[in-house]
Design an enzyme around this catalytic site. Sequence first.
Site, short mmCIF file in Angstrom:
data_model
loop_
_atom_site.label_atom_id
_atom_site.label_comp_id
_atom_site.label_asym_id
_atom_site.label_seq_id
_atom_site.Cartn_x
_atom_site.Cartn_y
_atom_site.Cartn_z
CB THR A 130 -0.88 -0.04 1.27
OG1 THR A 130 -1.82 -1.08 1.11
CG2 THR A 130 -1.59 1.27 1.52
NE ARG A 154 -9.05 -7.35 3.33
CZ ARG A 154 -8.07 -6.47 3.38
NH1 ARG A 154 -7.86 -5.64 2.38
NH2 ARG A 154 -7.27 -6.41 4.42
CB VAL A 155 -13.23 -2.88 2.10
CG1 VAL A 155 -12.58 -1.50 2.22
CG2 VAL A 155 -14.08 -2.96 0.82
N1 ASP Z 1 -3.67 -2.24 4.63
C1 ASP Z 1 -3.95 -2.81 3.35
C2 ASP Z 1 -5.21 -3.62 3.43
O1 ASP Z 1 -5.40 -4.33 4.40
C3 ASP Z 1 -2.87 -3.67 2.83
C4 ASP Z 1 -1.53 -3.01 2.71
O2 ASP Z 1 -1.15 -2.21 3.58
O3 ASP Z 1 -0.80 -3.29 1.74
O4 ASP Z 1 -5.99 -3.59 2.50
#
Ligand code: ASP
Length: 306
Positions: free
Chosen positions: A171, A199-200
């Site tokens: 992310t 999913r979110v």
């Molecule tokens: N926090 C993000 C999620 O759970 C994943 C990530 O940080 O790459 O969707």
Amino acid sequence: MSWTLMIHGGAGRIERARTSPEADAAVRAALGVALDAGGAVLADGGGALDAVEAAVRVLEDDPHFNAGRGAALTASGTAELDAAVMDGRAKAAGAVARVSFTRSPVALARAVMERSPHVFLAGIGADAFSRESGCAQVDNGWFVTDERRANLAELLARGADAYDVDMKYGTVGAVARDADGHVAAATSTGGVTGKRWGRVGDSPVIGAGTWADDRGCAVSCTGAGEFFLRVGVAHAIDARVRLLGEAPAVAIDAVLAEVTELGGTGGVIVVGRDGEAAWRFTTPGMNRAIRTSDGATRVALYGDEG
Ligand code: ASP
């Protein structure tokens, strides 16, 4: 007055031994380009919101990160993208989840904030708003890279959970404090590999993965979203800074300890209203960088880089 820009490109098992020299150089270069984009806004007297959007857009387009092009794929091999922005001036916020055709999800999140009466749009409706508001559109395949296809194939072959396989959260996010003393945050992600059922994670959820309040600080997170959601990480950090007067690093450590207690891992970047910035992570590494108005720049990937 001085300004500060801090960015991340995901936390996780980011270690020298597991990173090729090419990937190391490419990630550092991309973080540098993102700092240039956001830093130029701030150096010109621009606002924190413009700076964080500019920095995140660069990282969304770069396939080395799990956002925009190069996003982690769903179990069916598509990209479903999440993003959020928050402006600390008036605590204005915009977020999108599960968008499929918007080249820059962070730009769409900002459009939700500025051009809709809402804060959070999801799925088909968010895609429709994106078209109506004139955001640049691409085919879903534009986001899909060979590397992400391989990640998904490996995960499906092992019948594994996303958190078991790579523990590499890519992310992207940015926090800034501009020369007028305003703060802003932005986060953009493809979520986790192999996600199903709509999913979110935490990234687009205001108060979980993204938060900004001029009275406290701006926060962007990366990590195991399920745990960050349950702790309300970004808001909890701001509350500690604002109400307890804690330094950003102290507040992050306290809140990440709650994530750890639940079994989650990840990292956070914060910049306070006075410009004090901190990054902390509970993983071996986090792609991260900072630039300040005095000209100082730091780019780091691994845990031992401080
Ligand atoms: N926090 C993000 C999620 O759970 C994943 C990530 O940080 O790459 O969707």
